[in-house]
Design a protein around this motif. Structure first.
Motif, mmCIF file in Angstrom:
data_model
loop_
_atom_site.group_PDB
_atom_site.id
_atom_site.type_symbol
_atom_site.label_atom_id
_atom_site.label_comp_id
_atom_site.label_asym_id
_atom_site.label_seq_id
_atom_site.Cartn_x
_atom_site.Cartn_y
_atom_site.Cartn_z
ATOM 1 N N SER A 281 -3.053 1.631 5.435
ATOM 2 C CA SER A 281 -2.201 0.586 4.868
ATOM 3 C C SER A 281 -0.748 0.860 5.209
ATOM 4 N N ARG A 282 0.062 -0.196 5.076
ATOM 5 C CA ARG A 282 1.509 -0.068 5.258
ATOM 6 C C ARG A 282 2.212 -0.713 4.078
ATOM 7 N N ASP A 283 3.280 -0.080 3.630
ATOM 8 C CA ASP A 283 4.073 -0.687 2.569
ATOM 9 C C ASP A 283 5.186 -1.531 3.189
ATOM 10 N N ALA A 284 6.035 -2.080 2.343
ATOM 11 C CA ALA A 284 7.080 -2.992 2.815
ATOM 12 C C ALA A 284 8.070 -2.313 3.751
ATOM 13 N N ARG A 285 8.188 -0.984 3.639
ATOM 14 C CA ARG A 285 9.101 -0.246 4.526
ATOM 15 C C ARG A 285 8.450 0.114 5.856
ATOM 16 N N GLY A 286 7.145 -0.155 5.981
ATOM 17 C CA GLY A 286 6.436 0.185 7.204
ATOM 18 C C GLY A 286 5.815 1.561 7.183
ATOM 19 N N ASP A 287 5.872 2.256 6.035
ATOM 20 C CA ASP A 287 5.274 3.583 5.933
ATOM 21 C C ASP A 287 3.753 3.462 5.863
ATOM 22 N N GLU A 288 3.077 4.316 6.608
ATOM 23 C CA GLU A 288 1.632 4.271 6.750
ATOM 24 C C GLU A 288 0.961 5.163 5.718
ATOM 25 N N ARG A 289 -0.197 4.712 5.222
ATOM 26 C CA ARG A 289 -0.917 5.475 4.206
ATOM 27 C C ARG A 289 -2.404 5.538 4.548
ATOM 28 N N ASN A 290 -2.942 6.731 4.649
ATOM 29 C CA ASN A 290 -4.367 6.950 4.915
ATOM 30 C C ASN A 290 -5.106 6.954 3.573
ATOM 31 N N PHE A 291 -5.220 5.780 2.961
ATOM 32 C CA PHE A 291 -5.608 5.695 1.551
ATOM 33 C C PHE A 291 -7.075 6.006 1.285
ATOM 34 N N LEU A 292 -7.956 5.848 2.274
ATOM 35 C CA LEU A 292 -9.375 6.085 2.023
ATOM 36 C C LEU A 292 -9.674 7.550 1.697
ATOM 37 N N VAL A 293 -8.758 8.451 2.068
ATOM 38 C CA VAL A 293 -9.003 9.868 1.765
ATOM 39 C C VAL A 293 -8.895 10.145 0.266
ATOM 40 N N ASP A 294 -8.347 9.194 -0.496
ATOM 41 C CA ASP A 294 -8.310 9.355 -1.951
ATOM 42 C C ASP A 294 -9.646 8.998 -2.592
ATOM 43 N N TYR A 295 -10.536 8.379 -1.814
ATOM 44 C CA TYR A 295 -11.783 7.856 -2.374
ATOM 45 C C TYR A 295 -13.012 8.654 -1.924
#
Length: 689
Positions: A302-316
């Motif tokens: 995912s990306r937030d409004a600033r364009g920062d990337e997040r590998n969010f599936l690793v939280d699940y």
């Protein structure tokens, strides 16, 4: 034997041109209503909608010498012609390598519960004829060297009954069926939208046609482009209510006719049941991201409004292997299914995507990068995948280095398709979200497609023939089977349109439409659209709770009361049509929410695509970071699987009634000499199977 597929062949199953429609039949009479002069068209049968199901009904009617016409909002603009996926599926009895058991197929179709057993058997046994007749008309169903249909496994399908012509299976179906309709000289009235069913009161209410609007044909003495179609029978085949949700993969302006039918007194069923899944939003190119799009295991981030990337599936997910394997499984477990969030299943991915978008972040697939590792675990490796996942890739010859390599090997069409709509997934990440995709409920019908309104039938997504879940591709099959079934029944009990006297029925319909259109109304179509779609997406999506749904019902009812009292403003004939369609969508929205509230008030729990969240729920999805208490949910009750919720509109309010599903006599065994006379005399059309 493996062949390289030439580009010309790939183009043929991706770019599917539609035939030019024949000229419309001119009217032979006119009727005056509310000061307007309206053209009148008569036929034995009127089909509303020109998707695969409606075209099948029309073709089968004309083959049985029933004079039929089609009225369509947009001949090639509906879900059949515009929707698809990587391998858009048609689900029928398996003929590859072994025969199928129709009883087993019927059980599989109804395995999710709340489906009439006789309907499931009708769809199962009718699937062979549906498939073979489509082949006869030219649908390029893939075969092996010995003539067996090529099959694969899809969602809610443990046997592997799925087949596909590629990403545009349903569009190809529309193509061959339209050609057949043109060959049979069936008139197709394009840009002609039903706004009111014509119902005669004789001695019981009966559908006798439809009042339509064709804004392009407006004139000085007919400024809205009204026209009248009178018919002995009406077949509603206008698809599902695709504008109910803000977050949707339906093509735009696919309103369906649920609200129109409810206004006419037709009952609906299973409106609580819909499908949601990952797809690209319709602001770009609306498409389901099932099959090889996820089986190639792209990197999801995912990306937030600033364009920062997040590998969010690793939280699940707990390990890189578990994460990658569940990305893959979304290929054949595509629809969100609440219980598949448990035990770190594939729908935990759907929940994670939903929560990211709710937090204001955009979610993407990157086909140039493999999934990144879970913290503290090993890097992604093709040698560390679950057994079923690695075997599938090995059998596909797709144990390749990058997701793009694997996708190109398994399904090059999936890449080309997005490129045609200016999304180059070989270069750029692809944005996606959880979207509403299909309504399993709809108008209640019997095994011939008849509604409770005499003279009116429903087929395709307009009909509520499915249960809580269905195998992928079963909807395309159901439309073909019931399109044929209703044609058989209509032909056996045809009623000529010449017996219909139009004046009083048409006058009532025109007055009803004009009462809803008021230039001075403070209610605008755009505001109604936003209110309806926001309410449905925010309170009747994959997560819901009893309190929010109850409040949503009250708000939906208040909106409809305001529309009844104040009408809807409009500017010109085109916006008048949209105003009427948003009015019908508001009615459909209240019906869905009322049914859902009724289900929850009676203690209904989580099933199919809807998670019933509650602090005292008995199921809690787990993530790597711990229990997801905000998604604690109530489990489904066994007794709810054997009943359906029927909904009807009466005196401005929706009434709900639970009814047991229709059973199939499992001991029934037809015997040729005993049952042949019923077929010859037409007695089979006088009762349900």
């Amino acid at each position: 034997m493996t062949s390289t597929v030439p580009q010309s062949i790939l183009d043929r199953v991706t770019d599917v041109p539609m035939p030019r429609l024949a000229n419309e039949r001119p009217p032979k009479e006119f009727v005056t209503a509310s000061g307007y002069s309206l053209p009148v068209h008569r036929a034995d049968a009127l089909v509303l909608g020109s998707g695969a199901a409606g075209l099948r009904a029309a073709v089968e009617l004309m083959r049985r010498d029933v004079d039929v016409v089609i009225a369509s909002q947009s001949a090639f603009g509906g879900t059949s012609a515009c929707s698809g996926s990587d391998k858009q599926t048609l689900h029928t009895a398996n003929t590859a390598g072994r025969g199928d058991d129709f009883r087993a197929l019927a059980d599989a179709l109804g395995a999710g519960g709340a489906m009439d057993e006789d309907t499931a058997y009708v769809e199962a046994v009718g699937s062979a004829r549906a498939l073979s007749s489509l082949q006869f008309m030219g649908l390029p169903i893939p075969q092996d060297r010995l003539g067996g249909v090529l099959r694969y496994q899809t969602d809610h399908d443990e046997v592997g009954r799925a087949t596909s012509c590629g990403p545009r299976t349903s569009r190809l179906m529309v193509q061959v069926l339209t050609r057949e309709a043109i060959r049979l000289d069936i008139p197709i009235f394009n840009h002609t939208t039903a706004v009111r069913l014509l119902v005669a009161p004789e001695p019981e209410p009966r559908a006798v046609g439809a009042l339509v609007m064709a804004p392009k044909k407006r004139s000085k003495d007919n400024p809205f482009g009204f026209a009248v179609f009178l018919a002995g029978t009406v077949v509603i085949a206008t698809g599902g209510p695709g504008e109910l949700y803000r977050d949707s993969v339906y093509p735009r302006h696919c309103f369906g006719s649920l609200g129109l039918a409810l206004e006419a007194g037709i009952e609906a069923v299973n409106l609580t049941e819909s499908q949601f899944g990952i797809g690209t939003p319709r602001d770009n190119f609306p498409w389901n991201l099932s099959g090889t799009y996820v089986q190639c295991m792209p990197y999801v981030f995912s990306r937030d409004a600033r364009g920062d990337e997040r590998n969010f599936l690793v939280d699940y997910y707990r390990t890189t292997q578990e994460l990658a394997s569940n990305i893959f499984r979304k290929g054949y477990q595509w629809p969100f299914h609440a219980t598949s969030m448990l035990d770190f299943g594939s729908s935990l991915l759907d929940l994670a995507v939903y929560r990211e978008t709710q937090a204001g972040r955009k979610v993407f697939m990157d086909f140039n990068r493999n999934p990144l590792p879970v913290a503290g675990d090993a890097e992604f490796s093709l040698d560390r995948l679950d057994h079923d996942v690695r075997n599938y890739l090995a059998n596909s010859g797709a144990l390749l280095e990058t997701p793009l390599d694997r996708l190109r090997k398994m399904n090059p069409l999936s890449i080309e398709l997005y490129q045609r709509y200016k999304d180059d997934i070989t270069r750029d990440p692809l944005e996606f979200a959880i979207l509403n995709q299909h309504m399993n409920g709809g108008l209640a019908v019997n095994t011939w497609g008849q509604t409770n309104l005499a003279g009116c039938y429903a087929v395709g997504e307009a009909a509520g023939t499915h249960g809580v879940t269905r195998p992928g591709g079963a909807a395309l099959n159901a439309g073909q089977v019931f399109g044929t079934r209703c044609a058989e029944h209509i032909a056996a009990s045809r009623r000529p349109s010449e017996a219909i006297t139009p004046k009083p029925v048409v006058e009532r319909a025109v007055l009803g439409v004009l009462d809803a259109l008021r230039t001075a109304s403070p209610l605008k179509p755009a505001a109604i659209r936003k209110e309806v779609q926001d309410r449905m997406s925010d309170h009747a999506g994959i997560l819901c709770n009893a309190k929010d749904v109850s409040a949503a019902v009250e708000a939906a009812h208040a909106l409809n009361e305001s529309i009844r009292q104040q009408g809807i403003a409009f500017d010109g004939a085109n916006e008048a049509l949209r105003a009427l369609q948003w009015r019908q969508s508001a009615i459909a929205s209240e019906a869905v929410l009322t049914a859902l509230a009724f289900y929850l008030e009676r203690g209904g729990g989580t099933r199919g695509a809807r998670t019933v969240c509650a602090p005292n729920g008995d199921r809690t999805p787990q993530a790597r970071t711990g229990p997801l208490d905000d998604v604690r949910f109530v489990a489904e009750r066994d007794e709810d699987r054997s009943e359906q919720i029927h909904v009807r509109l009466g005196a401005g309010k929706f009434l709900c009634e639970p009814r047991p599903v229709r059973q199939r006599d499992r001991d029934y065994r037809p015997f040729f000499e005993c049952d042949w006379p019923d077929y010859l005399t037409g007695a089979i059309h006088g009762r349900s199977v």
